[in-house]
Motif scaffolding. Structure first.
Motif, PDB file in Angstrom:
ATOM      1  N   GLU A  72       0.488  -1.263   0.152  1.00  0.00           N
ATOM      2  CA  GLU A  72       0.383   0.049   0.034  1.00  0.00           C
ATOM      3  C   GLU A  72       1.236   1.016  -0.334  1.00  0.00           C
ATOM      4  OE1 GLU A  72      -3.386  -1.932   2.768  1.00  0.00           O
ATOM      5  OE2 GLU A  72      -2.620  -0.630   3.360  1.00  0.00           O
ATOM      6  N   PHE A  73       0.883   1.999  -1.018  1.00  0.00           N
ATOM      7  CA  PHE A  73       1.481   3.178  -1.065  1.00  0.00           C
ATOM      8  C   PHE A  73       0.210   4.716  -0.767  1.00  0.00           C
ATOM      9  CE2 PHE A  73       5.283   2.139  -3.543  1.00  0.00           C
ATOM     10  CZ  PHE A  73       4.722   0.738  -3.932  1.00  0.00           C
ATOM     11  N   ILE A  74       1.094   5.593   0.333  1.00  0.00           N
ATOM     12  CA  ILE A  74      -0.295   6.762   0.094  1.00  0.00           C
ATOM     13  C   ILE A  74       0.539   7.990  -0.132  1.00  0.00           C
ATOM     14  CG2 ILE A  74      -1.389   8.075   2.188  1.00  0.00           C
ATOM     15  CD1 ILE A  74      -1.427   5.391   3.893  1.00  0.00           C
ATOM     16  N   ASN A  75       0.599   8.897  -0.091  1.00  0.00           N
ATOM     17  CA  ASN A  75       1.857  10.340  -0.881  1.00  0.00           C
ATOM     18  C   ASN A  75       2.411   9.652  -1.777  1.00  0.00           C
ATOM     19  OD1 ASN A  75      -0.532  11.900  -0.024  1.00  0.00           O
ATOM     20  ND2 ASN A  75      -0.020  12.475   2.162  1.00  0.00           N
ATOM     21  N   PRO A  76       3.310   8.658  -2.004  1.00  0.00           N
ATOM     22  CA  PRO A  76       3.671   8.040  -3.420  1.00  0.00           C
ATOM     23  C   PRO A  76       4.962   9.322  -3.886  1.00  0.00           C
ATOM     24  CG  PRO A  76       1.937   8.027  -4.230  1.00  0.00           C
ATOM     25  CD  PRO A  76       1.278   8.047  -3.067  1.00  0.00           C
ATOM     26  N   GLU A  77       6.251   9.337  -3.497  1.00  0.00           N
ATOM     27  CA  GLU A  77       6.869  10.163  -4.362  1.00  0.00           C
ATOM     28  C   GLU A  77       7.689   8.768  -5.448  1.00  0.00           C
ATOM     29  OE1 GLU A  77       9.333  13.393  -2.683  1.00  0.00           O
ATOM     30  OE2 GLU A  77       7.746  12.824  -0.817  1.00  0.00           O
ATOM     31  N   VAL A 107      12.925   1.608 -10.624  1.00  0.00           N
ATOM     32  CA  VAL A 107      12.156   2.894  -9.707  1.00  0.00           C
ATOM     33  C   VAL A 107      12.307   2.778  -8.276  1.00  0.00           C
ATOM     34  CG1 VAL A 107      10.382   3.172 -11.205  1.00  0.00           C
ATOM     35  CG2 VAL A 107       9.815   2.159  -8.859  1.00  0.00           C
ATOM     36  N   LYS A 108      12.860   4.361  -8.092  1.00  0.00           N
ATOM     37  CA  LYS A 108      13.037   4.011  -6.155  1.00  0.00           C
ATOM     38  C   LYS A 108      11.856   5.350  -5.763  1.00  0.00           C
ATOM     39  CE  LYS A 108      16.084   5.010  -2.850  1.00  0.00           C
ATOM     40  NZ  LYS A 108      17.882   6.275  -2.542  1.00  0.00           N
ATOM     41  N   VAL A 109      10.982   4.351  -5.217  1.00  0.00           N
ATOM     42  CA  VAL A 109       9.805   5.045  -4.547  1.00  0.00           C
ATOM     43  C   VAL A 109      10.096   5.381  -3.267  1.00  0.00           C
ATOM     44  CG1 VAL A 109       8.208   2.975  -4.741  1.00  0.00           C
ATOM     45  CG2 VAL A 109       7.418   5.754  -4.856  1.00  0.00           C
ATOM     46  N   LYS A 110       9.195   6.450  -2.670  1.00  0.00           N
ATOM     47  CA  LYS A 110       8.937   6.730  -1.027  1.00  0.00           C
ATOM     48  C   LYS A 110       8.035   7.097  -0.338  1.00  0.00           C
ATOM     49  CE  LYS A 110       9.677  10.854   0.965  1.00  0.00           C
ATOM     50  NZ  LYS A 110      10.612  12.153   1.322  1.00  0.00           N
ATOM     51  N   ALA A 111       7.274   5.892   0.010  1.00  0.00           N
ATOM     52  CA  ALA A 111       5.771   6.182   0.842  1.00  0.00           C
ATOM     53  C   ALA A 111       5.646   6.148   1.803  1.00  0.00           C
ATOM     54  CB  ALA A 111       4.541   5.609  -0.122  1.00  0.00           C
TER      55      ALA A 111
END
Ligand code: ZN
Length: 163
Positions: A72-77, A107-111
């Motif tokens: 689950e991703f919330i407010n992903p960047e 990809v490298k993603v932050k959330a």
């Protein structure tokens, strides 16, 4: 289990930019649970974004069937992308259509997770493709906008060609 109605191509909601989640309220938790139910209920669903159930919030879920399971991703960047992979995509909101899309292979993603903890994930191959596809939904972009040759095919047509 609670299913939500899918918003389909042609609905202007799919073309809007989603807003960040400012508080992970019980409503957001319910949204995540319902989105997962809806994604798993639909055959071949490996990802779903909140706009696809009519909620313009920056939330999506993926499960490509690998060891990560459901994420689950919330407010992903998206922090970094590299490489390139061309492959066929589909979408629960664009039933019966497919096209070839060029995506990063990494990809490298932050959330945030549902507890509000920040995490950073590095993904490759199908998971990277799926994250980019779902992230696009938050920006009002559909995979058919990114067709490498500008063509969109009926899924049935593709099967005919293979036979
Ligand atoms: Zn989609």
């Amino acid at each position: 289990m609670a299913l939500r109605n899918l918003v389909l191509e042609g609905d202007p909601l799919l073309r809007k930019k989603s807003r960040p989640v400012d508080e992970i309220s019980p409503r957001i938790i319910k949204l995540l649970d319902d989105m997962a139910d809806t994604m798993y209920y639909e055959n071949r669903g490996i990802g779903i974004a909140a706009p696809q159930v009519g909620v313009l919030r920056r939330v999506f879920i993926v499960d490509v069937g690998d060891d990560h399971g459901k994420i689950e991703f919330i407010n992903p960047e998206i922090l970094e992308t590299s490489g390139s992979q061309v492959g066929g995509e589909g979408c629960l909101s664009v039933p019966g259509k497919t096209c070839e899309v060029d995506r990063p292979s990494h990809v490298k993603v932050k959330a945030l997770d549902r507890e509000g903890n920040e995490f950073v994930l590095e993904a490759d191959d199908l998971l990277a493709r799926c994250i980019c596809h779902e992230y696009d939904h938050l920006e009002g972009i559909l995979f058919i906008d990114r067709s490498v040759d500008g063509k969109v095919y009926r899924v049935e047509d593709e099967e005919d060609e293979e036979e």
